[in-house]
Design a protein around this motif. Structure first.
Motif, short mmCIF file in Angstrom:
data_model
loop_
_atom_site.label_atom_id
_atom_site.label_comp_id
_atom_site.label_asym_id
_atom_site.label_seq_id
_atom_site.Cartn_x
_atom_site.Cartn_y
_atom_site.Cartn_z
N PRO A 1 0.83 -1.21 0.00
CA PRO A 1 0.00 0.00 0.00
C PRO A 1 0.87 1.26 0.00
O PRO A 1 2.01 1.25 0.46
CB PRO A 1 -0.79 -0.12 1.32
CG PRO A 1 -0.74 -1.57 1.67
CD PRO A 1 0.58 -2.06 1.18
N LYS A 2 0.32 2.35 -0.51
CA LYS A 2 1.07 3.61 -0.57
C LYS A 2 1.49 4.09 0.82
O LYS A 2 2.48 4.82 0.95
CB LYS A 2 0.24 4.67 -1.27
CG LYS A 2 0.03 4.41 -2.76
CD LYS A 2 -0.76 5.53 -3.42
CE LYS A 2 -0.94 5.27 -4.91
NZ LYS A 2 -1.74 6.34 -5.58
N SER A 3 0.75 3.70 1.83
CA SER A 3 1.05 4.14 3.19
C SER A 3 2.22 3.39 3.82
O SER A 3 2.67 3.75 4.91
CB SER A 3 -0.19 3.97 4.07
OG SER A 3 -0.59 2.60 4.11
N VAL A 4 2.71 2.34 3.16
CA VAL A 4 3.78 1.51 3.72
C VAL A 4 5.07 1.77 2.97
O VAL A 4 5.11 1.74 1.73
CB VAL A 4 3.41 0.00 3.63
CG1 VAL A 4 4.57 -0.87 4.12
CG2 VAL A 4 2.15 -0.28 4.44
N ASP A 5 6.14 2.03 3.72
CA ASP A 5 7.46 2.23 3.14
C ASP A 5 7.97 0.89 2.62
O ASP A 5 7.92 -0.12 3.33
CB ASP A 5 8.41 2.76 4.22
CG ASP A 5 9.80 3.09 3.71
OD1 ASP A 5 10.14 2.72 2.56
OD2 ASP A 5 10.56 3.71 4.47
N ARG A 6 8.46 0.84 1.38
CA ARG A 6 8.93 -0.41 0.81
C ARG A 6 10.18 -0.95 1.50
O ARG A 6 10.54 -2.11 1.30
CB ARG A 6 9.18 -0.24 -0.70
CG ARG A 6 7.90 -0.01 -1.48
CD ARG A 6 8.14 0.12 -2.97
NE ARG A 6 6.88 0.33 -3.68
CZ ARG A 6 6.76 0.38 -5.00
NH1 ARG A 6 7.86 0.26 -5.76
NH2 ARG A 6 5.59 0.57 -5.57
N ALA A 7 10.83 -0.14 2.30
CA ALA A 7 11.97 -0.59 3.10
C ALA A 7 11.54 -1.11 4.48
O ALA A 7 12.40 -1.54 5.26
CB ALA A 7 12.99 0.53 3.26
N ASP A 8 10.26 -1.06 4.78
CA ASP A 8 9.75 -1.58 6.04
C ASP A 8 10.06 -3.08 6.10
O ASP A 8 9.72 -3.82 5.18
CB ASP A 8 8.24 -1.35 6.12
CG ASP A 8 7.65 -1.70 7.48
OD1 ASP A 8 8.12 -2.66 8.11
OD2 ASP A 8 6.71 -1.01 7.89
N PRO A 9 10.69 -3.55 7.18
CA PRO A 9 11.02 -4.98 7.28
C PRO A 9 9.83 -5.91 7.16
O PRO A 9 9.99 -7.09 6.82
CB PRO A 9 11.67 -5.10 8.66
CG PRO A 9 12.21 -3.73 8.95
CD PRO A 9 11.22 -2.79 8.32
N ALA A 10 8.62 -5.41 7.40
CA ALA A 10 7.43 -6.26 7.28
C ALA A 10 7.18 -6.66 5.83
O ALA A 10 6.62 -7.73 5.56
CB ALA A 10 6.20 -5.53 7.84
N VAL A 11 7.59 -5.82 4.87
CA VAL A 11 7.43 -6.15 3.46
C VAL A 11 8.77 -6.45 2.78
O VAL A 11 8.81 -7.13 1.76
CB VAL A 11 6.68 -5.04 2.68
CG1 VAL A 11 5.26 -4.91 3.18
CG2 VAL A 11 7.42 -3.72 2.75
N SER A 12 9.85 -5.93 3.35
CA SER A 12 11.20 -6.20 2.86
C SER A 12 12.01 -6.81 4.00
O SER A 12 12.80 -6.12 4.66
CB SER A 12 11.88 -4.92 2.37
OG SER A 12 11.32 -4.44 1.18
N PRO A 13 11.82 -8.09 4.27
CA PRO A 13 12.46 -8.69 5.45
C PRO A 13 13.99 -8.69 5.40
O PRO A 13 14.63 -8.99 6.41
CB PRO A 13 11.89 -10.11 5.49
CG PRO A 13 11.37 -10.37 4.12
CD PRO A 13 10.94 -9.04 3.58
N PHE A 14 14.58 -8.34 4.26
CA PHE A 14 16.03 -8.18 4.21
C PHE A 14 16.50 -7.17 5.25
O PHE A 14 17.58 -7.30 5.82
CB PHE A 14 16.47 -7.73 2.81
CG PHE A 14 17.91 -7.31 2.76
CD1 PHE A 14 18.92 -8.27 2.73
CD2 PHE A 14 18.27 -5.97 2.78
CE1 PHE A 14 20.26 -7.88 2.72
CE2 PHE A 14 19.58 -5.58 2.77
CZ PHE A 14 20.59 -6.54 2.73
N PHE A 15 15.67 -6.15 5.52
CA PHE A 15 16.07 -5.06 6.42
C PHE A 15 15.74 -5.35 7.88
O PHE A 15 15.97 -4.50 8.74
CB PHE A 15 15.38 -3.76 5.99
CG PHE A 15 15.78 -3.30 4.61
CD1 PHE A 15 17.06 -2.80 4.37
CD2 PHE A 15 14.89 -3.39 3.55
CE1 PHE A 15 17.43 -2.40 3.09
CE2 PHE A 15 15.25 -2.99 2.27
CZ PHE A 15 16.53 -2.49 2.05
N ALA A 16 15.24 -6.53 8.18
CA ALA A 16 14.85 -6.87 9.55
C ALA A 16 16.06 -7.25 10.40
O ALA A 16 17.12 -7.65 9.89
CB ALA A 16 13.85 -8.02 9.54
#
Length: 303
Positions: free
Chosen positions: A213-228
């Protein structure tokens, strides 16, 4: 006339580029892409020794693939498809090969796809299914989370959600050609862009647009678990082909997991493209990938 392995590979790559990668660059409607992919996947041979049983898990359609009556481990597999493609039909034949090679039960779920069901609906549905397994008495130590492409993203995200909710963690993770960084910052997207026979940057961008969704940053670990923060996760097995555009996601994740002190093994397969494991019936590298996957799963079973 016997065809050489190299010739067979070149023919297959040419076919996949024409039948899958090229159409994926045209911004076709998701429904049309889903239908085409299901038809193409019908050519993948099933293992006739694996029994397939339909069931429902947490409201999802699912299939249980069993190579034998008794199996000590359960592989909970999440299919790929850039978050908007893939189904029980596209991955059924491939997963019969996984079940036969590991001699373990495979559970395959038809999770909700975007754009109809954007984040976090797929992850929440998979989390509910995992919890149902625990409620049914399946022990977490007997579950291996597995996924290919975006399914690997969801498998890793599920493991992170289990850690967050302080629920029993699966015994291991199998990540095949993983899509883990939705900011698309891996260098392999550039240098393998023309070499990958299956996956295009356009398909990735479309899938991410549908999923996040537009409200979610694509670097958020919830959608980009690489950054977790990866601390505390179970042993991980990662596979990638040398020609695939997501090779960098797998390599960078391997390094990060090792820095976090995790038990991680990384396998790279020469000349192979994205999700090449699905074509294991025809290629030695694909069969080697299944053998490596099975060896990892058996080591977990012995621990």
């Amino acid at each position: 006339m016997k065809i050489s392995p190299l010739t067979k590979q070149l023919i297959t790559e040419g076919f996949l580029k024409t039948a899958i990668r090229a159409p994926s660059q045209l911004n076709l409607p998701p429904g049309a892409m889903r239908f085409a992919l299901e038809q193409l996947c019908r050519a993948i041979p099933k293992n006739p020794d694996v029994q397939i049983r339909r069931l429902r898990m947490a409201g999802l359609r699912a299939e249980e693939l069993k190579p034998q009556r008794q199996a000590t481990q359960l592989i909970f597999h999440i299919h790929g498809g850039a978050f908007f493609l893939g189904s029980l039909n596209t991955h059924r034949a491939f997963l019969t090969q996984v079940a036969a090679r590991t001699q373990m039960q495979v559970l395959h779920l038809d999770y909700p796809l975007s754009p109809e069901h954007p984040y976090p609906e797929a992850l929440d549905a998979l989390f509910d299914a995992y919890c149902q397994l625990l409620d049914q008495g399946v022990q977490a130590k007997d579950i291996i989370l597995s996924g290919d492409s975006c399914g690997a993203n969801l498998a890793l995200a599920l493991a992170l959600k289990l850690r967050q909710e302080q629920l029993p963690q699966a015994s291991g993770l199998i990540l095949l050609s993983p899509l883990l960084d939705l900011t698309l910052s891996s260098e392999s997207l550039r240098y393998n862009g023309k070499h990958d026979a299956l996956l295009s940057i356009e398909a990735l961008e479309a899938g991410i647009h549908y999923y996040v969704p537009k409200s979610v940053d694509r670097a958020d670990p919830a959608v980009s678990p690489f950054f977790a923060d990866l601390a505390g996760l179970p042993p991980i097995h990662v596979q990638a082909g040398s020609k695939e555009i997501l090779l960098g996601d797998a390599q960078r994740f391997k390094d990060k997991a090792a820095e976090a002190g995790l038990a991680v093994e990384f396998k790279i397969y020469t000349g192979m493209w994205h999700n090449f494991q699905m074509f294991s019936a025809w290629f030695a590298e694909g069969r080697r990938a299944l053998a490596d996957l099975a060896a990892f799963a058996h080591r977990l079973d012995q621990d």
